[in-house]
Scaffold this active site. Structure first.
Site, short mmCIF file in Angstrom:
data_model
loop_
_atom_site.label_atom_id
_atom_site.label_comp_id
_atom_site.label_asym_id
_atom_site.label_seq_id
_atom_site.Cartn_x
_atom_site.Cartn_y
_atom_site.Cartn_z
N GLY A 168 -7.71 -27.21 21.13
CA GLY A 168 -6.35 -27.26 21.66
C GLY A 168 -6.21 -27.55 23.14
NE ARG A 195 -5.25 -33.53 22.45
CZ ARG A 195 -4.50 -34.35 21.72
NH1 ARG A 195 -4.26 -35.56 22.14
NH2 ARG A 195 -4.00 -33.95 20.56
NE ARG A 247 -2.61 -38.65 20.57
CZ ARG A 247 -2.10 -38.40 21.76
NH1 ARG A 247 -2.10 -39.33 22.71
NH2 ARG A 247 -1.60 -37.23 22.04
CE1 TYR A 292 1.10 -36.29 16.25
CE2 TYR A 292 -0.55 -37.17 17.74
CZ TYR A 292 -0.21 -36.60 16.54
OH TYR A 292 -1.19 -36.36 15.63
CB CYS A 340 5.74 -56.30 11.59
SG CYS A 340 4.84 -57.84 11.57
CD GLU A 341 6.74 -50.22 12.11
OE1 GLU A 341 7.44 -49.37 12.68
OE2 GLU A 341 6.79 -50.44 10.89
CE1 TYR A 377 -7.57 -35.33 16.62
CE2 TYR A 377 -7.19 -34.91 18.95
CZ TYR A 377 -7.63 -34.49 17.72
OH TYR A 377 -8.13 -33.22 17.57
#
Ligand SMILES: Cc1ncc(COP(=O)(O)O)c(C=O)c1O
Length: 467
Positions: free
Chosen positions: A248, A293, A345, A349, A376-377, A404
Site C-alpha cells: 500500500g 508499487r 490507470r 483511477y 478508440c477511446e 500496474y
C-alpha cells in the site's frame, strides 16, 4: 522530476541507467517500458533496511501483481524478498524462474481448485485464505496429498477506509476481500482452520489499499488486528505467528505530489504495532508485508513516439455548443503510439502522470500539452503535461510507470503489448519481448463453416507480418 538513475545527458537527451532514452526507443521500438535496475534494487534494499533496522522479525514479500516477469522474480530473490502471487499465471512465472516455493504466499479472493492444487503440489509456503468456501476447498485438495500440512494465513477486513481512489480501497467492511473482523467472520474462519488437521494456522493478513500517502489506515488496521489476535488466542489457544499487513505504500507520480518516505512509514507501523501488542499483552509476531508499487513504481518509465499534434478550440457553453468562444484558449493534443492498452490507470483511477520530452530533455518544459493515446477511446494519458513544443517523432518519457502498467496491459484494438527492457550501467536487456501483430491472431480459430475457400485452398497469399 528525475527519478532513480535518470539524468540529462550532455546532448540534452534523457538517460536512464546510463542508456540514452532516444537510442533505446530507436533500438527497441516504442511504446517501450524501461525498468531502471539500480532504482529497482535500491527500492528493495531501502524497504528492507527501513523495517529490519526497526523490527528484526520481519518478512517482505514483493507483490508480483505490480509487475511480474521471470527477470523480476530473479531480482526479488536476489534481493532477499519473498513473493506474493495472486493467480496460477503469477505462480507459474515464479516457478519458471526457480523462485523457492517456500517463500511464496498465494493470494486471491476466488481461487480455483486448480490454483489451490498447483500451490499445494509445488510446496508454496503460505496460502492466504479469503473466505470459508476456500477452507473446505483447500482441505479437500490436501486430502490428495497425505501427510502434507499447509500453512495458511486468514485474510481479514479490518473495517478501515483509507484515503485513496475508491477502486483501490480494500480495508473497509464493504469489500469483496477477506473476512470481516467486527462481525466475527474472521474469528469463525480461524476456528474452522484450526479444526482442520491438514491446515496449519500461521497468522492473519490484511491489505487496506494502495497508493497511500500516510500510515493512518495501516495504524488503525493494526489496532483491529491486534484485538483479533487476542480473541483468537482466547478462543482457540492458538498464537498468531505472522501478522501480514499487505502493501500500500504510495510512490511519487508528480513532482509536487506527496509521497511518504519508507522510513517514516516504518516508524509509524512499528510504533503502532508495538503499542497495540502491549495493549493486548501479545508476543511479537513476524511482521510480514507485501509492497508492490513501492518496489517497482518509480523504477519504470514508458517511452512513446509523438505522432500527430493538433490544436483545437475549446468550446464553452456546455454540450452542444458549436461556437468557439473567442475569449477561451485552445488545447493542444499530442498523440503517442500507445495509451490505454499499455497504461489503463488514467482511465481506471484518473491516475495522473508527468512526462519529460526525452529527445529534448534539456529544453524548458513550460508548454501545456495534452498527451493522448491512439486507442478508440478518449484515452488521454496526461491532461496537462508540461513539455517543450512537441513535434512528430519526439520521444516522450512518462514517469513512474513501473507498477500496474505492463501488469495491466491489454490487447485493446489488437495492440501488441510493448517490450520491457532492463537498463543498468549503460547496458539494456530485453526482459519481455514485444508482442507482434502475428501474436494478435495466434489464438484465433476459424470454425470450418467460416473458412473462406481461398484460405482453405491456399489461394490467399497473406504473408505473416514481422512487426
Ligand atoms: C493482497 C495485496 N497485497 C499487496 C498488494 C500490493 O499493493 P501495493 O502495490 O499498493 O503495495 C495488493 C495490491 O492490490 C494486494 O491486493
Amino acid at each position: 522530476m528525475l527519478l532513480g538513475t535518470q539524468r540529462i545527458s550532455s546532448e540534452g537527451t534523457l538517460e536512464i541507467g546510463g542508456c540514452n532514452a532516444v537510442e533505446l526507443a530507436r533500438a527497441f521500438g516504442t511504446p517501450l517500458y524501461v525498468m531502471d535496475e539500480a532504482a529497482l534494487r535500491g527500492a528493495c534494499r531501502r524497504y528492507r533496511k527501513a523495517f529490519e533496522s526497526r523490527y528484526p522479525r520481519n518478512l517482505i514479500h514483493y507483490a508480483g501483481k505490480a509487475f511480474l516477469c521471470t527477470a523480476m522474480v530473479r531480482i526479488a530473490e536476489q534481493e532477499g524478498l519473498g513473493l506474493d502471487v495472486a493467480s496460477a499465471g503469477e505462480l507459474h512465472t515464479a516457478l519458471m524462474a526457480d523462485f523457492p516455493p517456500s517463500r511464496i504466499n498465494m493470494h486471491g479472493n476466488s481461487k480455483s481448485l486448480y490454483e489451490l492444487d498447483m500451490a499445494v503440489r509445488n510446496g508454496v509456503g503460505h496460502i492466504t485464505i479469503d473466505n470459508r468456501l476456500e477452507i473446505e476447498m483447500l482441505a479437500d485438495v490436501l486430502d490428495r496429498y497425505p501427510g502434507h500440512v499447509q500453512g495458511v494465513l486468514v485474510r481479514c477486513a479490518p473495517g478501515v477506509d483509507p484515503e485513496t481512489h475508491r477502486y483501490i480501497r480494500t480495508g473497509q467492511a464493504d469489500t469483496k476481500f477477506g473476512l470481516n473482523i467486527a462481525d466475527g467472520s474472521a474469528l469463525e474462519a480461524v476456528r474452522l482452520v484450526v479444526a482442520k488437521p491438514n491446515l496449519r494456522f500461521k497468522g492473519i493478513h490484511f491489505h487496506v489499499g494502495s497508493q497511500l500517502t500516510d500510515a493512518e489506515s495501516h495504524v488503525a488496521a493494526i489496532e483491529a488486528a491486534a484485538e483479533l489476535i487476542a480473541s483468537i488466542s482466547a478462543a482457540t489457544g492458538t498464537d498468531c505467528e505472522i501478522l501480514n499487513i499487505g502493501g500500500g505504500l504510495g510512490v511519487r507520480y508528480l513532482s509536487d505530489g506527496a509521497a511518504l518516505q519508507v522510513e517514516d512509514f516504518a516508524d509509524s507501523i512499528v510504533g503502532s504495532l508495538r503499542s497495540s501488542l502491549e495493549r493486548y499483552g501479545l508476543p511479537e509476531p513476524i511482521l510480514a508485508q507485501e509492497p508492490g508499487r513501492a518496489i517497482v513504481g518509480e523504477a519504470g518509465t514508458t517511452l512513446y513516439t509523438i505522432g500527430a499534434v493538433k490544436t483545437v478550440p475549446v468550446l464553452t457553453g456546455g454540450r452542444g455548443s458549436r461556437r468557439a468562444d473567442s475569449r477561451t484558449a485552445t488545447r493542444t493534443y499530442a498523440s503517442v503510439d500507445g495509451g490505454l492498452s499499455d497504461n489503463p490507470r488514467p482511465q481506471l483511477y484518473e491516475a495522473r502522470y508527468e512526462a519529460i520530452c526525452a529527445s529534448r530533455a534539456a529544453e524548458p518544459h513550460d508548454r501545456v500539452v495534452t498527451i493522448a493515446g491512439k486507442h478508440c477511446e478518449t484515452d488521454v494519458l496526461i491532461w496537462d503535461a508540461k513539455c517543450p513544443v512537441l513535434c512528430p517523432g519526439d520521444i516522450l518519457a512518462v514517469q513512474t510507470t513501473g507498477a500496474y502498467n505492463y501488469a495491466m496491459a491489454s490487447n485493446y484494438n489488437r495492440f501488441p503489448k510493448p517490450a520491457v527492457v532492463l537498463v543498468n550501467d549503460g547496458q539494456a536487456d530485453v526482459i519481455v519481448e514485444r508482442e507482434t501483430i502475428e501474436d494478435m491472431v495466434r489464438c484465433d480459430r476459424l470454425p470450418d463453416r467460416l473458412v473462406k475457400p481461398s484460405l482453405r485452398d491456399g489461394e490467399a497469399s497473406i504473408a505473416p507480418e514481422t512487426s
